[in-house]
Write a protein that holds these residues in place. Structure first.
Motif, PDB file in Angstrom:
ATOM      1  N   ALA A   1       2.987   1.076  -2.935  1.00  0.00           N
ATOM      2  CA  ALA A   1       2.538   0.684  -4.198  1.00  0.00           C
ATOM      3  C   ALA A   1       2.803  -1.020  -4.584  1.00  0.00           C
ATOM      4  CB  ALA A   1       3.201   1.551  -5.522  1.00  0.00           C
ATOM      5  N   GLU A   2       3.849  -1.289  -4.187  1.00  0.00           N
ATOM      6  CA  GLU A   2       4.055  -2.925  -4.341  1.00  0.00           C
ATOM      7  C   GLU A   2       3.148  -3.539  -3.416  1.00  0.00           C
ATOM      8  OE1 GLU A   2       9.055  -2.850  -5.427  1.00  0.00           O
ATOM      9  OE2 GLU A   2       8.227  -2.858  -3.054  1.00  0.00           O
ATOM     10  N   GLN A   3       2.954  -3.122  -2.376  1.00  0.00           N
ATOM     11  CA  GLN A   3       2.060  -3.832  -1.386  1.00  0.00           C
ATOM     12  C   GLN A   3       0.618  -4.006  -1.832  1.00  0.00           C
ATOM     13  OE1 GLN A   3       2.173  -2.537   2.807  1.00  0.00           O
ATOM     14  NE2 GLN A   3       4.555  -2.988   2.731  1.00  0.00           N
ATOM     15  N   ALA A   4       0.148  -2.774  -2.429  1.00  0.00           N
ATOM     16  CA  ALA A   4      -1.059  -2.502  -3.171  1.00  0.00           C
ATOM     17  C   ALA A   4      -1.334  -3.126  -4.494  1.00  0.00           C
ATOM     18  CB  ALA A   4      -1.602  -1.151  -2.977  1.00  0.00           C
ATOM     19  N   GLN A   5      -0.203  -3.773  -5.026  1.00  0.00           N
ATOM     20  CA  GLN A   5      -0.458  -4.340  -6.166  1.00  0.00           C
ATOM     21  C   GLN A   5      -0.724  -3.427  -7.183  1.00  0.00           C
ATOM     22  OE1 GLN A   5      -2.684  -7.868  -5.515  1.00  0.00           O
ATOM     23  NE2 GLN A   5      -0.481  -8.765  -4.661  1.00  0.00           N
TER      24      GLN A   5
ATOM     25  N   VAL B   1      12.688  11.983  -0.761  1.00  0.00           N
ATOM     26  CA  VAL B   1      12.914  10.632  -1.048  1.00  0.00           C
ATOM     27  C   VAL B   1      12.404   9.787   0.027  1.00  0.00           C
ATOM     28  CG1 VAL B   1      15.268   9.072  -0.843  1.00  0.00           C
ATOM     29  CG2 VAL B   1      15.119  11.205  -2.132  1.00  0.00           C
ATOM     30  N   SER B   2      12.137  10.255   1.278  1.00  0.00           N
ATOM     31  CA  SER B   2      11.626   9.582   2.315  1.00  0.00           C
ATOM     32  C   SER B   2      10.189   9.165   2.204  1.00  0.00           C
ATOM     33  CB  SER B   2      11.731  10.341   3.584  1.00  0.00           C
ATOM     34  OG  SER B   2      13.344  10.370   4.058  1.00  0.00           O
ATOM     35  N   GLU B   3       9.544  10.326   1.530  1.00  0.00           N
ATOM     36  CA  GLU B   3       8.322  10.153   0.994  1.00  0.00           C
ATOM     37  C   GLU B   3       8.023   9.111  -0.041  1.00  0.00           C
ATOM     38  OE1 GLU B   3       5.941  13.831   0.201  1.00  0.00           O
ATOM     39  OE2 GLU B   3       5.885  13.027  -1.750  1.00  0.00           O
ATOM     40  N   PHE B   4       8.995   9.359  -0.982  1.00  0.00           N
ATOM     41  CA  PHE B   4       8.843   8.329  -2.105  1.00  0.00           C
ATOM     42  C   PHE B   4       9.125   6.773  -1.786  1.00  0.00           C
ATOM     43  CE2 PHE B   4      10.609   6.793  -6.513  1.00  0.00           C
ATOM     44  CZ  PHE B   4       9.344   6.812  -6.885  1.00  0.00           C
ATOM     45  N   GLU B   5       9.984   6.665  -0.946  1.00  0.00           N
ATOM     46  CA  GLU B   5      10.130   5.164  -0.453  1.00  0.00           C
ATOM     47  C   GLU B   5       8.860   4.671   0.123  1.00  0.00           C
ATOM     48  OE1 GLU B   5      12.571   2.919  -0.425  1.00  0.00           O
ATOM     49  OE2 GLU B   5      13.613   4.179  -1.692  1.00  0.00           O
ATOM     50  N   ASN B   6       8.175   5.397   1.036  1.00  0.00           N
ATOM     51  CA  ASN B   6       6.818   4.963   1.397  1.00  0.00           C
ATOM     52  C   ASN B   6       5.900   4.884   0.168  1.00  0.00           C
ATOM     53  OD1 ASN B   6       7.606   5.442   3.940  1.00  0.00           O
ATOM     54  ND2 ASN B   6       6.779   7.408   4.383  1.00  0.00           N
ATOM     55  N   VAL B   7       5.862   5.432  -0.741  1.00  0.00           N
ATOM     56  CA  VAL B   7       4.995   5.366  -2.157  1.00  0.00           C
ATOM     57  C   VAL B   7       5.481   4.046  -2.824  1.00  0.00           C
ATOM     58  CG1 VAL B   7       4.314   6.545  -4.156  1.00  0.00           C
ATOM     59  CG2 VAL B   7       4.586   7.757  -2.216  1.00  0.00           C
ATOM     60  N   VAL B   8       6.720   3.914  -3.022  1.00  0.00           N
ATOM     61  CA  VAL B   8       7.166   2.757  -3.668  1.00  0.00           C
ATOM     62  C   VAL B   8       6.733   1.552  -2.837  1.00  0.00           C
ATOM     63  CG1 VAL B   8       8.905   1.258  -4.318  1.00  0.00           C
ATOM     64  CG2 VAL B   8       8.902   3.906  -5.025  1.00  0.00           C
TER      65      VAL B   8
ATOM     66  N   GLN C   1       3.521   9.998   5.055  1.00  0.00           N
ATOM     67  CA  GLN C   1       4.417   9.333   5.996  1.00  0.00           C
ATOM     68  C   GLN C   1       4.025   8.247   6.541  1.00  0.00           C
ATOM     69  OE1 GLN C   1       7.380  10.683   5.910  1.00  0.00           O
ATOM     70  NE2 GLN C   1       6.674  12.221   4.408  1.00  0.00           N
ATOM     71  N   ASP C   2       2.626   7.831   6.066  1.00  0.00           N
ATOM     72  CA  ASP C   2       1.888   6.709   6.649  1.00  0.00           C
ATOM     73  C   ASP C   2       1.853   5.671   5.715  1.00  0.00           C
ATOM     74  OD1 ASP C   2       0.142   4.854   8.114  1.00  0.00           O
ATOM     75  OD2 ASP C   2      -1.415   6.248   8.325  1.00  0.00           O
ATOM     76  N   VAL C   3       2.386   4.514   5.643  1.00  0.00           N
ATOM     77  CA  VAL C   3       2.307   3.335   4.693  1.00  0.00           C
ATOM     78  C   VAL C   3       1.173   2.771   4.427  1.00  0.00           C
ATOM     79  CG1 VAL C   3       3.245   1.392   3.808  1.00  0.00           C
ATOM     80  CG2 VAL C   3       4.751   3.156   4.515  1.00  0.00           C
ATOM     81  N   THR C   4       0.396   2.879   5.960  1.00  0.00           N
ATOM     82  CA  THR C   4      -0.796   2.119   5.849  1.00  0.00           C
ATOM     83  C   THR C   4      -2.053   2.974   5.079  1.00  0.00           C
ATOM     84  OG1 THR C   4      -0.401   1.209   7.969  1.00  0.00           O
ATOM     85  CG2 THR C   4      -2.824   1.387   7.399  1.00  0.00           C
ATOM     86  N   SER C   5      -2.015   4.279   5.405  1.00  0.00           N
ATOM     87  CA  SER C   5      -2.990   4.918   4.517  1.00  0.00           C
ATOM     88  C   SER C   5      -2.577   5.135   2.990  1.00  0.00           C
ATOM     89  CB  SER C   5      -2.932   6.453   5.082  1.00  0.00           C
ATOM     90  OG  SER C   5      -1.677   7.096   4.648  1.00  0.00           O
ATOM     91  N   LEU C   6      -1.333   4.868   2.531  1.00  0.00           N
ATOM     92  CA  LEU C   6      -1.107   4.997   1.049  1.00  0.00           C
ATOM     93  C   LEU C   6      -1.456   3.636   0.753  1.00  0.00           C
ATOM     94  CD1 LEU C   6       2.702   6.219   1.477  1.00  0.00           C
ATOM     95  CD2 LEU C   6       0.762   7.140   0.058  1.00  0.00           C
ATOM     96  N   VAL C   7      -1.516   2.609   1.259  1.00  0.00           N
ATOM     97  CA  VAL C   7      -2.059   1.058   0.837  1.00  0.00           C
ATOM     98  C   VAL C   7      -3.432   1.244   0.529  1.00  0.00           C
ATOM     99  CG1 VAL C   7      -1.854  -1.394   1.284  1.00  0.00           C
ATOM    100  CG2 VAL C   7      -0.060  -0.146   1.901  1.00  0.00           C
ATOM    101  N   ALA C   8      -3.891   1.967   1.671  1.00  0.00           N
ATOM    102  CA  ALA C   8      -5.515   1.820   1.324  1.00  0.00           C
ATOM    103  C   ALA C   8      -5.937   2.620   0.355  1.00  0.00           C
ATOM    104  CB  ALA C   8      -6.158   2.459   2.713  1.00  0.00           C
ATOM    105  N   SER C   9      -5.423   3.536  -0.147  1.00  0.00           N
ATOM    106  CA  SER C   9      -5.661   4.526  -1.151  1.00  0.00           C
ATOM    107  C   SER C   9      -5.208   3.854  -2.626  1.00  0.00           C
ATOM    108  CB  SER C   9      -4.953   5.936  -1.119  1.00  0.00           C
ATOM    109  OG  SER C   9      -5.425   6.489  -0.235  1.00  0.00           O
TER     110      SER C   9
END
Length: 285
Positions: free
Chosen positions: A94-98, A84-91, A55-63
């Motif tokens: 993932a795009e931001q993290a390249q 779906v909400s979770e997956f939106e954050n992952v997508v 639920q935290d895009v910042t932590s997802l991008v960091a990983s």
């Protein structure tokens, strides 16, 4: 190379991590986990472990940052909206993290006419990825064979398989075989040209056929006497999972869990372990 696995301390994620560690150096592996204390085994082996909150895009991008390959295993939730909400954050992350290539866990109950509570999520996954900027592969699992083993004593007590499936059949894959295929895909870029793979054993089983396999494995007589969908939901409502489980078998009764694919053989160069062999090997441990 940098390989990232999310949900690496869950049932499938942990096995994917162990399988990938047989193929790449631990220093190349980063694990995004909700509870880092559960990943001590992997830290001791030299893997990087980072806190991750879906639920935290910042932590997802960091990983996920600059991952050559990222493997996304969804969290365990009982409704499509949450996933779906979770997956939106992952997508988004993932795009931001390249991320260069994203492997995503799917499930065979993803058809547009499937009444399974989570079919909307699993159907959404490939459509959402197609609309993203990501290079991706969806890996659709059949039903896990593993829960049949702890379920055997109850089936023996009932004397019957009770799934409300009618004449339809079910397709299976074990967690270990799924994990091996995920790891092999992760390290084999030529396989990425195919956007969706489906992991199953070489055949599916009607309920009488499943009962026969379970009878042989347990050395006890097990037949087939289905309960109704409401009865099944009431029987297995621990953690409020009853409706979700019943809805899955409602789709199964329509023949929507019977998929059989040769994709596992394509990935691994061998057939998936059969259900009788899996049961025999697991019960012998």
């Amino acid at each position: 190379m940098k390989y990232v696995i999310t949900g690496a301390t869950g049932h499938l994620g942990r096995q994917i991590t162990r399988q990938l560690a047989q193929r790449v150096a631990p220093e190349e592996m980063t694990l995004g986990v909700h509870t880092p204390s559960k990943a001590t085994e992997f830290v001791q082996r030299g893997m990087t472990v980072l806190p991750l909150d879906y639920q935290d895009v910042t932590s997802l991008v960091a990983s996920l940052r600059q991952a050559d390959v990222a493997i996304y295993v969804p969290s365990k939730s009982h409704d499509s909206f949450s996933r779906v909400s979770e997956f939106e954050n992952v997508v988004t992350a993932a795009e931001q993290a390249q991320v260069k290539h994203l492997l995503v866990m799917g499930f065979i109950a993803d058809q547009v006419n499937n009444p399974f509570d989570l079919s909307a999520f699993y159907g959404y996954v490939p459509r959402r990825l197609a609309a993203s900027t990501l290079d991706y592969t969806v890996v659709r699992n059949a039903l896990y064979a593993d829960p049949l083993v702890p379920y055997l004593p109850e089936l023996i007590a009932h004397g019957n398989v009770i799934y409300p499936m009618g004449d339809a059949s079910l397709s299976f894959i074990s967690l270990a075989e799924s994990a091996a295929a995920f790891a092999q895909l992760a390290v084999t870029p030529p396989l990425w040209h195919q956007p969706i793979y489906t992991l199953t054993q070489e055949r599916s089983y009607t309920m009488p056929a499943l009962a026969e396999v379970l009878s042989t494995a347990s050395e006890a007589k097990i037949g087939y006497a289905p309960v109704t969908l409401p009865q099944f939901a009431a029987l297995y409502n621990e953690g409020n999972e009853g409706h979700m489980l019943a809805s899955m078998y409602a789709g199964g009764a329509q023949g929507l869990l019977a998929t059989v694919s040769a994709d596992f053989r394509q990935i691994m160069g061998r057939p998936a372990q059969s259900l009788p062999d899996f049961l025999s090997a697991t019960l012998a441990k």
